[in-house]
Design a protein around this motif. Structure first.
Motif, PDB file in Angstrom:
ATOM      1  N   SER A  49      45.612  35.336  40.082  1.00  0.00           N
ATOM      2  CA  SER A  49      46.624  36.008  39.216  1.00  0.00           C
ATOM      3  C   SER A  49      46.038  36.787  37.996  1.00  0.00           C
ATOM      4  O   SER A  49      46.904  37.579  37.628  1.00  0.00           O
ATOM      5  CB  SER A  49      47.385  34.826  38.556  1.00  0.00           C
ATOM      6  OG  SER A  49      46.467  34.139  37.680  1.00  0.00           O
ATOM      7  N   GLY A  50      45.118  36.605  37.720  1.00  0.00           N
ATOM      8  CA  GLY A  50      44.330  37.707  36.706  1.00  0.00           C
ATOM      9  C   GLY A  50      44.631  37.221  35.319  1.00  0.00           C
ATOM     10  O   GLY A  50      43.882  37.690  34.318  1.00  0.00           O
ATOM     11  N   SER A  51      45.227  36.037  35.073  1.00  0.00           N
ATOM     12  CA  SER A  51      45.593  35.450  33.697  1.00  0.00           C
ATOM     13  C   SER A  51      45.603  34.052  33.693  1.00  0.00           C
ATOM     14  O   SER A  51      44.685  33.451  32.770  1.00  0.00           O
ATOM     15  CB  SER A  51      46.898  36.116  33.386  1.00  0.00           C
ATOM     16  OG  SER A  51      46.959  37.545  33.148  1.00  0.00           O
ATOM     17  N   THR A  52      46.190  33.313  34.313  1.00  0.00           N
ATOM     18  CA  THR A  52      46.406  32.010  34.106  1.00  0.00           C
ATOM     19  C   THR A  52      45.996  31.102  34.972  1.00  0.00           C
ATOM     20  O   THR A  52      46.466  30.030  35.146  1.00  0.00           O
ATOM     21  CB  THR A  52      48.016  31.693  33.562  1.00  0.00           C
ATOM     22  OG1 THR A  52      48.720  32.144  34.657  1.00  0.00           O
ATOM     23  CG2 THR A  52      48.189  32.654  32.308  1.00  0.00           C
ATOM     24  N   ASP A  53      45.110  31.577  36.014  1.00  0.00           N
ATOM     25  CA  ASP A  53      44.817  30.709  36.986  1.00  0.00           C
ATOM     26  C   ASP A  53      43.490  29.868  36.588  1.00  0.00           C
ATOM     27  O   ASP A  53      42.330  30.611  36.550  1.00  0.00           O
ATOM     28  CB  ASP A  53      44.293  31.374  38.174  1.00  0.00           C
ATOM     29  CG  ASP A  53      44.629  30.729  39.389  1.00  0.00           C
ATOM     30  OD1 ASP A  53      44.089  30.975  40.317  1.00  0.00           O
ATOM     31  OD2 ASP A  53      45.329  29.701  39.429  1.00  0.00           O
ATOM     32  N   THR A  54      43.701  28.519  36.452  1.00  0.00           N
ATOM     33  CA  THR A  54      42.607  27.642  36.244  1.00  0.00           C
ATOM     34  C   THR A  54      41.534  27.444  37.381  1.00  0.00           C
ATOM     35  O   THR A  54      41.783  27.266  38.457  1.00  0.00           O
ATOM     36  CB  THR A  54      43.056  26.310  35.904  1.00  0.00           C
ATOM     37  OG1 THR A  54      44.099  26.366  34.744  1.00  0.00           O
ATOM     38  CG2 THR A  54      42.016  25.208  35.441  1.00  0.00           C
ATOM     39  N   GLN A  55      40.301  27.646  36.765  1.00  0.00           N
ATOM     40  CA  GLN A  55      38.887  27.590  37.581  1.00  0.00           C
ATOM     41  C   GLN A  55      38.628  26.232  37.851  1.00  0.00           C
ATOM     42  O   GLN A  55      38.303  25.588  36.521  1.00  0.00           O
ATOM     43  CB  GLN A  55      38.276  28.516  37.259  1.00  0.00           C
ATOM     44  CG  GLN A  55      38.565  29.917  37.727  1.00  0.00           C
ATOM     45  CD  GLN A  55      37.313  31.175  37.202  1.00  0.00           C
ATOM     46  OE1 GLN A  55      36.246  30.730  37.467  1.00  0.00           O
ATOM     47  NE2 GLN A  55      37.961  32.036  36.980  1.00  0.00           N
ATOM     48  N   TYR A  56      38.376  25.693  38.800  1.00  0.00           N
ATOM     49  CA  TYR A  56      37.811  24.228  39.177  1.00  0.00           C
ATOM     50  C   TYR A  56      36.291  24.489  39.677  1.00  0.00           C
ATOM     51  O   TYR A  56      36.438  24.869  40.529  1.00  0.00           O
ATOM     52  CB  TYR A  56      38.860  23.145  40.047  1.00  0.00           C
ATOM     53  CG  TYR A  56      40.289  23.048  39.043  1.00  0.00           C
ATOM     54  CD1 TYR A  56      41.201  24.143  39.496  1.00  0.00           C
ATOM     55  CD2 TYR A  56      40.332  21.936  38.130  1.00  0.00           C
ATOM     56  CE1 TYR A  56      42.459  23.720  38.903  1.00  0.00           C
ATOM     57  CE2 TYR A  56      41.568  21.745  37.710  1.00  0.00           C
ATOM     58  CZ  TYR A  56      42.598  22.655  37.963  1.00  0.00           C
ATOM     59  OH  TYR A  56      43.807  22.551  37.213  1.00  0.00           O
ATOM     60  N   PHE A  57      35.517  23.701  38.895  1.00  0.00           N
ATOM     61  CA  PHE A  57      34.212  23.687  39.252  1.00  0.00           C
ATOM     62  C   PHE A  57      33.589  22.700  40.153  1.00  0.00           C
ATOM     63  O   PHE A  57      33.979  21.415  40.026  1.00  0.00           O
ATOM     64  CB  PHE A  57      33.318  23.742  38.149  1.00  0.00           C
ATOM     65  CG  PHE A  57      33.280  24.989  37.245  1.00  0.00           C
ATOM     66  CD1 PHE A  57      34.348  25.342  36.524  1.00  0.00           C
ATOM     67  CD2 PHE A  57      32.267  26.055  37.355  1.00  0.00           C
ATOM     68  CE1 PHE A  57      34.475  26.863  35.904  1.00  0.00           C
ATOM     69  CE2 PHE A  57      32.211  27.182  36.721  1.00  0.00           C
ATOM     70  CZ  PHE A  57      33.521  27.566  35.886  1.00  0.00           C
ATOM     71  N   GLY A  58      32.682  22.947  41.052  1.00  0.00           N
ATOM     72  CA  GLY A  58      31.766  22.220  41.778  1.00  0.00           C
ATOM     73  C   GLY A  58      30.715  21.554  40.985  1.00  0.00           C
ATOM     74  O   GLY A  58      30.472  21.852  39.861  1.00  0.00           O
ATOM     75  N   PRO A  59      30.164  20.462  41.568  1.00  0.00           N
ATOM     76  CA  PRO A  59      28.943  20.013  40.708  1.00  0.00           C
ATOM     77  C   PRO A  59      27.836  20.733  40.672  1.00  0.00           C
ATOM     78  O   PRO A  59      26.849  20.356  39.916  1.00  0.00           O
ATOM     79  CB  PRO A  59      28.590  18.713  41.707  1.00  0.00           C
ATOM     80  CG  PRO A  59      28.966  19.024  43.061  1.00  0.00           C
ATOM     81  CD  PRO A  59      30.135  20.040  42.919  1.00  0.00           C
ATOM     82  N   GLY A  60      27.572  21.927  41.485  1.00  0.00           N
ATOM     83  CA  GLY A  60      26.472  22.735  41.358  1.00  0.00           C
ATOM     84  C   GLY A  60      25.304  22.578  42.126  1.00  0.00           C
ATOM     85  O   GLY A  60      25.188  21.558  42.847  1.00  0.00           O
ATOM     86  N   THR A  61      24.512  23.463  42.237  1.00  0.00           N
ATOM     87  CA  THR A  61      23.097  23.338  43.187  1.00  0.00           C
ATOM     88  C   THR A  61      22.223  23.572  42.246  1.00  0.00           C
ATOM     89  O   THR A  61      22.071  24.850  41.545  1.00  0.00           O
ATOM     90  CB  THR A  61      23.129  24.226  44.345  1.00  0.00           C
ATOM     91  OG1 THR A  61      23.963  24.173  45.394  1.00  0.00           O
ATOM     92  CG2 THR A  61      21.672  24.231  44.963  1.00  0.00           C
TER      93      THR A  61
END
Lengths: 115, 116
Positions: free
Chosen positions: A98-110
């Protein structure tokens, strides 16, 4: 649990080698983002894919590349590895770009360690 | 050039009191701000966000304030609880090449310690 999965959890390799990190986004999410967290630089945006296509590029080195597959999982390829590439690599996903208000959800990482 | 700055690497607060975490930014093109919380060995967890058209957003114990003229935002946690002990990252939506606008620019984090 964010719903974003990353494999492997840990990776140890030698300088000059090539590795592939894998990410599966949350169900229904079309965008995948890759971030690198190193001790001195903090969390830095590398690249984003949306529905299979590259959407935005951040501070990604030319030795690094990524792709997103038809099933929407993504892979980050790191080649000619150097000691300084040792870091935590996070994948995040969001519903769309969306370019503005889309929340990003993170993985646990490598966690990548280059020896 | 650090576009998002969290000048306090750590903050210690007594349980039950208010925790205030601060963040400054330099890029006036940022129009969306988020706070993430991170425990060791886990990925960042989204807490709360605010659009640049607002000056306050509240969600339970968490409130984010935005002062656009000062390019400053803050996260208030009231009351602080032991489980709030973590690293808190301020993030802003950045503008990158290819017309994309979705990469987050992060501050370096503030380690919040809640003391009993």
């Amino acid at each position: 649990d964010s719903g974003v999965t990353q494999t492997p959890k840990h990776l140890i390799t030698a300088t000059g080698q090539r590795v592939t990190l894998r990410c599966s986004p949350r169900s229904g999410d079309l965008s995948v983002y890759w971030y690198q967290q190193s001790l001195d630089q903090g969390l830095q945006f590398l690249i984003q894919y949306y529905n299979g296509e590259e959407r935005a590029k951040g501070n990604i080195l030319e030795r690094f590349s990524a792709q997103q597959f038809p099933d929407l999982h993504s892979e980050l390829n790191l080649s000619s590895l150097e000691l300084g590439d040792s870091a935590l690599y996070f994948c995040a996903s969001s519903r769309w770009t969306s370019g503005s208000t889309d929340t990003q959800y993170f993985g646990p990482g490598t966690r990548l360690t280059v020896l | 050039d650090q576009q998002v700055k969290q000048n306090s690497p750590s903050l210690s607060v007594q349980e039950g009191r208010i925790s205030i975490l601060n963040c400054d930014y330099t890029n006036s093109m940022f129009d969306y701000f988020l706070w993430y919380k991170k425990y060791p060995a886990e990925g960042p967890t989204f807490l709360i966000s605010i659009s640049s058209i607002k000056d306050k957003n509240e969600d339970g114990r968490f409130t984010v304030f935005l002062n656009k003229s000062a390019k400053h935002l803050s996260l208030h946690i009231v009351p602080s609880q032991p489980g709030d002990s973590a690293v808190y990252f301020c993030a802003a939506l950045g503008r990158y090449s290819g017309g994309g606008a979705d990469g987050l620019t992060f501050g370096k984090g503030t380690h919040l310690i809640i003391q009993p």
